[in-house]
Design an enzyme around this catalytic site. Structure first.
Site, PDB file in Angstrom:
ATOM      1  N   HIS A  77       0.848  -1.203   0.000  1.00 51.55           N
ATOM      2  CA  HIS A  77       0.000   0.000   0.000  1.00 51.55           C
ATOM      3  C   HIS A  77       0.880   1.249   0.000  1.00 51.55           C
ATOM      4  O   HIS A  77       2.109   1.167  -0.098  1.00 51.55           O
ATOM      5  CB  HIS A  77      -0.994  -0.022   1.164  1.00 51.55           C
ATOM      6  CG  HIS A  77      -0.355  -0.121   2.519  1.00 51.55           C
ATOM      7  ND1 HIS A  77       0.425   0.865   3.047  1.00 51.55           N
ATOM      8  CD2 HIS A  77      -0.378  -1.109   3.451  1.00 51.55           C
ATOM      9  CE1 HIS A  77       0.838   0.518   4.248  1.00 51.55           C
ATOM     10  NE2 HIS A  77       0.373  -0.686   4.516  1.00 51.55           N
TER      11      HIS A  77
ATOM     12  N   HIS B 201       4.004   1.429   2.226  1.00 54.25           N
ATOM     13  CA  HIS B 201       5.201   0.733   1.738  1.00 54.25           C
ATOM     14  C   HIS B 201       5.825   1.510   0.587  1.00 54.25           C
ATOM     15  O   HIS B 201       7.049   1.650   0.495  1.00 54.25           O
ATOM     16  CB  HIS B 201       4.859  -0.675   1.249  1.00 54.25           C
ATOM     17  CG  HIS B 201       4.111  -1.481   2.264  1.00 54.25           C
ATOM     18  ND1 HIS B 201       2.859  -1.997   2.046  1.00 54.25           N
ATOM     19  CD2 HIS B 201       4.433  -1.812   3.539  1.00 54.25           C
ATOM     20  CE1 HIS B 201       2.462  -2.625   3.120  1.00 54.25           C
ATOM     21  NE2 HIS B 201       3.386  -2.526   4.043  1.00 54.25           N
TER      22      HIS B 201
ATOM     23  N   CYS C  54       1.830 -10.820  19.608  1.00 52.90           N
ATOM     24  CA  CYS C  54       1.019 -10.194  18.545  1.00 52.90           C
ATOM     25  C   CYS C  54       1.567 -10.682  17.207  1.00 52.90           C
ATOM     26  O   CYS C  54       2.709 -10.377  16.852  1.00 52.90           O
ATOM     27  CB  CYS C  54       1.083  -8.676  18.625  1.00 52.90           C
ATOM     28  SG  CYS C  54       0.312  -7.910  17.178  1.00 52.90           S
TER      29      CYS C  54
ATOM     30  N   CYS D 122       2.618  -7.834  14.744  1.00 51.21           N
ATOM     31  CA  CYS D 122       3.949  -7.246  14.972  1.00 51.21           C
ATOM     32  C   CYS D 122       5.029  -8.307  14.943  1.00 51.21           C
ATOM     33  O   CYS D 122       6.215  -7.974  14.908  1.00 51.21           O
ATOM     34  CB  CYS D 122       4.033  -6.560  16.337  1.00 51.21           C
ATOM     35  SG  CYS D 122       2.919  -5.199  16.570  1.00 51.21           S
TER      36      CYS D 122
ATOM     37  N   CYS E 294      -3.395  -4.797  20.710  1.00 53.89           N
ATOM     38  CA  CYS E 294      -2.176  -4.175  20.176  1.00 53.89           C
ATOM     39  C   CYS E 294      -2.616  -2.869  19.516  1.00 53.89           C
ATOM     40  O   CYS E 294      -3.520  -2.878  18.686  1.00 53.89           O
ATOM     41  CB  CYS E 294      -1.538  -5.110  19.140  1.00 53.89           C
ATOM     42  SG  CYS E 294      -0.384  -4.232  18.078  1.00 53.89           S
TER      43      CYS E 294
ATOM     44  N   HIS F 278      -2.474  -3.078  15.647  1.00 56.24           N
ATOM     45  CA  HIS F 278      -3.249  -4.077  14.908  1.00 56.24           C
ATOM     46  C   HIS F 278      -4.670  -4.265  15.419  1.00 56.24           C
ATOM     47  O   HIS F 278      -5.445  -5.043  14.850  1.00 56.24           O
ATOM     48  CB  HIS F 278      -2.486  -5.407  14.853  1.00 56.24           C
ATOM     49  CG  HIS F 278      -1.209  -5.265  14.074  1.00 56.24           C
ATOM     50  ND1 HIS F 278      -0.006  -4.961  14.679  1.00 56.24           N
ATOM     51  CD2 HIS F 278      -0.973  -5.284  12.746  1.00 56.24           C
ATOM     52  CE1 HIS F 278       0.922  -4.845  13.739  1.00 56.24           C
ATOM     53  NE2 HIS F 278       0.363  -5.025  12.570  1.00 56.24           N
TER      54      HIS F 278
ATOM     55  N   LYS G  34      -3.899   4.222  11.025  1.00 54.17           N
ATOM     56  CA  LYS G  34      -2.761   3.782  10.210  1.00 54.17           C
ATOM     57  C   LYS G  34      -3.225   2.776   9.176  1.00 54.17           C
ATOM     58  O   LYS G  34      -3.931   1.828   9.484  1.00 54.17           O
ATOM     59  CB  LYS G  34      -1.711   3.138  11.115  1.00 54.17           C
ATOM     60  CG  LYS G  34      -0.473   2.730  10.347  1.00 54.17           C
ATOM     61  CD  LYS G  34       0.367   1.740  11.131  1.00 54.17           C
ATOM     62  CE  LYS G  34       1.329   1.034  10.189  1.00 54.17           C
ATOM     63  NZ  LYS G  34       1.765  -0.248  10.675  1.00 54.17           N
TER      64      LYS G  34
ATOM     65  N   LYS H 235      -2.417  -3.621   6.142  1.00 52.86           N
ATOM     66  CA  LYS H 235      -2.989  -4.772   5.475  1.00 52.86           C
ATOM     67  C   LYS H 235      -3.925  -5.498   6.430  1.00 52.86           C
ATOM     68  O   LYS H 235      -4.999  -5.941   6.046  1.00 52.86           O
ATOM     69  CB  LYS H 235      -1.854  -5.725   5.065  1.00 52.86           C
ATOM     70  CG  LYS H 235      -1.017  -5.186   3.944  1.00 52.86           C
ATOM     71  CD  LYS H 235       0.184  -6.058   3.660  1.00 52.86           C
ATOM     72  CE  LYS H 235       1.358  -5.751   4.575  1.00 52.86           C
ATOM     73  NZ  LYS H 235       2.656  -6.110   4.049  1.00 52.86           N
TER      74      LYS H 235
END
Ligand code: MSP
Length: 505
Positions: free
Chosen positions: A17, A20, A125, A128, A143, A146, A295, A298
């Site tokens: 995305h 990246h 997690c 992570c 988390c 996430h 944020k 994915k």
């Protein structure tokens, strides 16, 4: 001088995305800037192909590991090619050279008695790929990155002792206050170092995760993905010690703020244990926030697809948007609409400048560069533009400077558009006694375009190529010497180019 620029290597559990694309675009912009400064620059990017997340994604896909990794890694590589990233090496951690090097490193550290085996219960997690402390979680026990609760697991594993290096690392950071930029992240890292460091779990039992590099001294285990991934920065040069030292001594890591703990605590300690110095510099950026103002990720599913953006507005607008809108350490907003607005703004600014200037050159000078005998204020204007570009490009040192360069490009476009409005060349063209002034004005505009064409090269390489093709200079290797005045020769016939930023609705 040499520079070694690295991006993080990307997981394969989803398509790339904007986040990246961003880190990788920044690395490329930096490389191109260093090249203008005549530095020998080596850029690596690539894919992080092991660990639980990749394994789960692979299992869902129904493909075997090798096919899955190859196909997914290719998606990143082809995106980076479309983004015009001039990487020198595309890392894949599944390659034999990397695997052998990681094993070598583990053996080296083991010999120093820095690895112990013990049982551990912790909150893991998967997003992570890290154990979390309760204090790392949000008020709902999730988390924060996430938005999922970590799983409690008890396992016997190998651990790497970090605590013996803590004091050394604190001292290193204090002695090198420019090491992590922006400074807020240095302070965050120093805050993390206030507490004793827990041993880092560097293995995973194969019964839980099998996608990884086998532990060299226990084949029931694979290597923890972060230990494996960080070593990519060295394994690229595994077969060439001279290059390794040459590049490592001038290494710059680029990354988002989510992975500073791994890069600024684990990694320098691993390096120290391996008898290497820390990287020279760590440049950190904030996140791009997607839908829901969270944020983009994915795992959350709120991504902006770079391919869609490229199809709509082209690569250069995307590169420009990200460089121009990034907000230092803070997070930035991104959406297709915001990018469209920037595209149209570039059209009104640079696009308009090019088409106005070229049309007038056609009308008054038959597409030929007129006299280079300029009136004083025109010469001063060009000098101002060339000096400001030269100063900016020769002093770029961190990510904020890239944003400043993008801003300078817009300001220069505004300056020259304002100059046209003030000069009113169409009026000068009606008065034969003003021919000299008119020609001086048109020369100024064309040389201004040439200077912009050189200055946009790091951020908008395709636009640069088009602008330079006006003067048949598109194969020209840009260096700092181009930022001067009086480059264009009178009589040079210019080429007409297509609209630079065709409007999108
Ligand atoms: N594989 C690890 C990195 C190992 S490096 C030795 C990893 N991969 S990742 O695919 O999850 O993300 C890598 C990087 O992508 C982040 O550190 C960051 O640089 C970038 N970004 C991912 N999401 C982002 C945003 N939403 N915004 C900006 N950049 C972000 O972590």
């Amino acid at each position: 001088m040499t520079k070694y620029i690295t991006t993080p290597i990307y997981y394969l559990n989803g398509d790339p995305h904007i986040g990246h694309a961003f880190t990788t675009i920044l690395s490329d912009v930096l490389k191109r800037i260093y090249e203008i400064n005549k530095e020998d620059c080596f850029l690596t990017t690539g894919t992080d192909e092991h660990g639980q997340k990749n394994q789960s994604a692979c299992e869902k896909s129904g493909l075997d590991f090798e096919t899955f990794m190859k196909e997914k890694s290719e998606v990143y590589k082809s995106l980076f090619d479309r983004l015009n990233i001039k990487y020198d090496y595309f890392v894949r951690t599944s390659c034999q050279q990397h695997k052998d090097y990681v094993k070598q490193c583990l053996n080296y550290i083991k010999k120093k008695d820095l690895i112990i085996k013990k049982s551990y219960t912790g909150l893991y997690c998967e997003g992570c790929e890290q154990f979390k402390k309760l204090s790392d979680l949000d008020s709902e026990g999730n988390c924060p990155d996430h938005k999922k609760p970590p799983q409690q697991i008890t396992e016997e594993n190998y651990f790497f002792k970090l605590e013996p290096f803590r004091e050394w690392l604190i001292e290193f950071i204090k002695q090198n206050p420019e090491w992590i930029q922006p400074k807020v992240f240095m302070n965050e890292v120093l805050a993390m170092l206030q507490e004793p460091l827990e041993d880092l779990c560097i293995s995973r039992p194969k019964s839980r995760v099998s996608l990884g590099i086998e532990f060299p001294f226990d084949d029931n285990y694979i290597t923890y993905i972060w230990f494996d991934a960080l070593i990519n920065y060295l394994s690229t040069f595994a077969h060439n010690k001279t290059d390794l030292n040459k590049y490592w001594n001038n290494s710059i890591h680029l990354m988002g703020k989510d992975i500073i703990k791994a890069h600024c605590i684990y990694w320098p300690i691993i390096l120290k244990a391996l008898d290497f110095e820390p990287a020279k510099k760590v440049l950190v950026h904030g996140f791009w926030l997607g839908e829901g103002n969270i944020k983009m990720s994915k795992s959350i599913g709120n991504i902006v697809d770079p391919k869609e953006v490229i199809d709509l507005v082209g690569v250069d607008t995307l590169r420009f948007y990200l460089c121009n809108t990034m907000n230092g350490a803070k997070d930035g907003q991104v959406s297709i609409n915001l990018i469209k607005n920037t595209h149209n703004l570039l059209g009104n600014n640079l696009g308009n400048l090019v088409s106005r200037s070229c049309k007038m050159l056609e009308k008054y000078c038959n597409n030929k560069i007129p006299t280079n005998n300029l009136v004083g204020e025109d010469r001063e204007l060009l000098e101002k533009i060339s000096i400001s570009f030269k100063n900016k490009i020769s002093t770029i040192n961190n990510l904020e400077n890239i944003q400043e360069l993008s801003q300078l490009i817009i300001e220069t476009g505004n300056l020259l558009n304002g100059y046209i409005d003030k000069k009113e060349p169409w009026k000068l063209g009606k008065d034969i006694t003003k021919k000299y002034e008119l020609e001086s004005c048109l020369y100024t505009l064309m040389e201004g375009l040439l200077l912009i064409g050189c200055a946009v090269y790091p951020i908008m390489p395709t636009v640069s190529d088009k602008l330079l093709s006006i003067f048949n200079l598109n194969k020209y290797k840009i260096d700092l010497n181009v930022f001067k005045t009086n480059i264009l020769e009178a009589g040079l016939k210019i080429n007409v180019i297509d609209i630079l930023f065709p409007r999108v609705e």
